[in-house]
Write an enzyme that holds these catalytic residues in place. Structure first.
Site, mmCIF file in Angstrom:
data_model
loop_
_atom_site.group_PDB
_atom_site.id
_atom_site.type_symbol
_atom_site.label_atom_id
_atom_site.label_comp_id
_atom_site.label_asym_id
_atom_site.label_seq_id
_atom_site.Cartn_x
_atom_site.Cartn_y
_atom_site.Cartn_z
ATOM 1 N N CYS D 94 0.754 -1.059 0.042
ATOM 2 C CA CYS D 94 -0.065 0.000 -0.042
ATOM 3 C C CYS D 94 0.776 1.384 0.010
ATOM 4 O O CYS D 94 0.379 2.391 -0.180
ATOM 5 C CB CYS D 94 -0.806 -0.021 1.463
ATOM 6 S SG CYS D 94 -2.062 -1.386 1.087
ATOM 7 N N GLU D 135 -27.080 11.465 9.932
ATOM 8 C CA GLU D 135 -25.985 12.389 11.134
ATOM 9 C C GLU D 135 -24.521 12.258 10.808
ATOM 10 O O GLU D 135 -23.805 12.797 11.239
ATOM 11 C CB GLU D 135 -26.618 12.186 12.455
ATOM 12 C CG GLU D 135 -25.978 12.570 13.484
ATOM 13 C CD GLU D 135 -25.973 14.219 13.721
ATOM 14 O OE1 GLU D 135 -26.607 14.714 12.959
ATOM 15 O OE2 GLU D 135 -25.115 14.638 14.382
ATOM 16 N N HIS D 185 -13.022 -4.568 -2.798
ATOM 17 C CA HIS D 185 -12.012 -4.550 -2.375
ATOM 18 C C HIS D 185 -11.820 -4.022 -0.653
ATOM 19 O O HIS D 185 -11.711 -4.653 0.276
ATOM 20 C CB HIS D 185 -10.973 -4.049 -3.132
ATOM 21 C CG HIS D 185 -9.320 -3.603 -2.668
ATOM 22 N ND1 HIS D 185 -8.169 -3.574 -3.291
ATOM 23 C CD2 HIS D 185 -8.846 -3.826 -1.425
ATOM 24 C CE1 HIS D 185 -7.160 -3.697 -2.769
ATOM 25 N NE2 HIS D 185 -7.426 -3.682 -1.387
#
Lengths: 223, 223, 223, 223
Positions: D94, D135, D185
């Site tokens: 990542c 909210e 994913h």
């Protein structure tokens, strides 16, 4: 973090070798983890770990989240008991099933889960669970995100040991799979070591859960 | 692991005998476990344990996950209070219901859960919950994986004590069952000791959860 | 368990009185509990507790599961801040809303949860959530198992403080309710003390969850 | 709470500076938190944190709930490794994706989750996830309760690093979003610091979960 001092300390308080004590503690800790995930309630499920030429296994019919290191059985690679906890404890009925994955796949750890996700997944398909294009497939060795991941489903039997033959055959016939589902029962999962077995089990369970949700939402599993 | 030294230490810090202290601690620990499972929220649910000729029970209307050993009531086998915590605490309203399972089934522990799984399961059936061919049935004594597991459902009453008669009758009329469901309320489960009662409760709750999911997925419960 | 020695020890390590320290610790502990239940993720939700003429509240926009005793605001019964944590922390936007329940209902604790169960429950009804014949209703003061439990639903506003007027009016118009739902937002719940507020909140959340499941299973909520 | 004494103690037991040790411990603790939430099972998911001119990241393919401070990589702001744990550990795949959010959005922390809620949310929409009038949207910076919150969805790729270009482009084209969903994913989420990144991630995941439930209950997401 593990100094000689700490190892020495372990030796004093445990009747086991430091390495055996460590594997026993790991096995107990993982069983607590799996209980929290809903994989090992009602005394079912659990994990077995191979360390060198020893295989560690939990006893049958005990609460997996409350195991202690001294409750564990140790087997040799042929499945013979070499250390037993005594106190009337019996080896898990899963033992012969675990041995298949050790022998046929040279597994380093084998896990059995009866999570509701796994049991329900067996009801969505006939001969094998199939899902496609899910990123989490990549956590299972040999699968890419765009493959169709397949897990064979065998029929359940009255006694767990009777699963042995069909499990044996199914493992041999599905060399790509690291798991076998058992109808309305759960799943056997393995890996080259306990880390991979756990990773595989988490990825498979995720896919079983996602499959159930997708079905409820009317989304195709093999799109 | 329990040396004489440790037992001696317990004696000093507790007004109870080591055995009583241990049972009280176990009861509190199990209640925390059941709270985490969603079986004992809102002060409801809990477990009672028999040890010798004493029965340990939690007070009424207290947070079950925050029980302390000194909060527990002790009853004799006829249901008379022999030790009470004082401080205004009252015996659980479930007490007479628990006593039925102790007397009629010679139970060693009785558990009450109002998990949403259990309450919802009572809405799927009329007179009794039924499921078939689920491996987890084997965790309930007397059932095999291919049996039809049945749990009688009784109607709820305005006050918990009013359940006593129908519970009594239903336990007697369903000698094979280790549990009775109460409509839109929950389930009473027992076993020969606390381990079996907990195992039964986990297996039943699993089956109630699976039944709800199967219904949502359009899968027959008795296939 | 609490000896003079322990109290003395608390005094040394805390700038607060033992009673204030205890309430602050309780508030932090309950917030962790509610985070685990999914009621206080994303810095939302929480609980406020009245102790004598002091009201304890958490700051705005902080992670509720990571609160420390020194982060808490203390207000008087008119809502004026009497102790503040400093460090740039601001009082929760819920403060004026909590004050309504303290003043109108003489509450001892007020809880705000935005659990998905609560938010979803507001989408199943128009003016008020209604459910009937559920045992868990008995955990809410004033309700029996065979009553229809009703929780008024008010419309959400852009800023939390703008809810004050409709909340005030709704609390006054629904004297039997211990909670007010806010559309697509969550729920405010109170009780005479923190134990009752928590018990009420757990019972309401259970009923909201059960309602969602019942809808999915096609079961009438008011049967 | 942190006295000079305690800082001194940390220095002795850790090879890292107190500040580095603290960030490493925080990263490990948050990963355990995310594992418990189901965001980081099967070695996936995790968080990266920027501290000054250093970026802390977890290794690839390790169990995120079992990370230790000494397992962490440290990068400079250009993405070059400045400290590595050794022992064969590799930087998370990542990393380049995380760097985009650091560079384009000046993020202080970037989080990756593959929660079933997130993965399923990508199956309910084509180009972007949309929800309205919730909210919890207010927990995401720049959104009010009555806005339509939008999260762009990009297509998954065979290798995580191949997501870089479309992630880069999508972040640039959606300046209001603090997250990008990846089809089947999961989601990348960021914030100006770890607290905001975690708050954003909790709010987004809540909205993904609510969206799934609303779909099942037949409730419009954009009402």
């Amino acid at each position: 973090m593990k100094s000689i001092l700490k190892e020495a300390k372990v030796k004093k308080t445990s009747p086991f070798s430091p390495s055996s004590q460590k594997t026993r503690e790991l096995l107990c800790e993982l069983c607590r983890n799996f209980y929290d995930l809903g994989w090992a309630s009602g005394t079912g499920g659990g994990i077995s770990i191979k360390d060198g030429d020893h295989i560690y296994m939990a006893p049958s019919g005990v609460q997996k989240e409350r195991l202690n290191p001294e409750d564990i059985f140790v087997l040799d690679l042929d499945g013979n008991i070499v250390e037993e906890p005594g106190r009337g404890l019996k080896l898990s009925q899963c033992a012969p099933l675990f041995m298949h994955a050790y022998k046929i796949r040279n597994a380093g750890a084998v896990l059995h889960s009866h999570s509701v996700n796994a049991a329900t997944a067996t009801m969505l398909f006939d001969k094998s669970f199939r899902i496609k294009n899910m990123e989490m497939q990549k956590g299972v060795e040999g699968y890419g995100a765009f493959d169709t991941l397949e897990v064979p489903i065998i029929e359940n039997t009255a006694y767990e040991c009777e699963l042995a033959d069909s499990l044996d055959e199914t493992i041999k016939n599905n060399p790509k799979s690291h798991a076998v589902l058992v109808r309305r029962h759960g799943v056997y999962v393995w890996g080259k070591d306990w880390k991979q077995a756990k990773t595989h089990a988490e990825c498979y369970d995720y896919l079983f859960e996602a499959a159930g949700r997708m079905k409820q939402l009317g989304i195709s599993l093999e799109k």
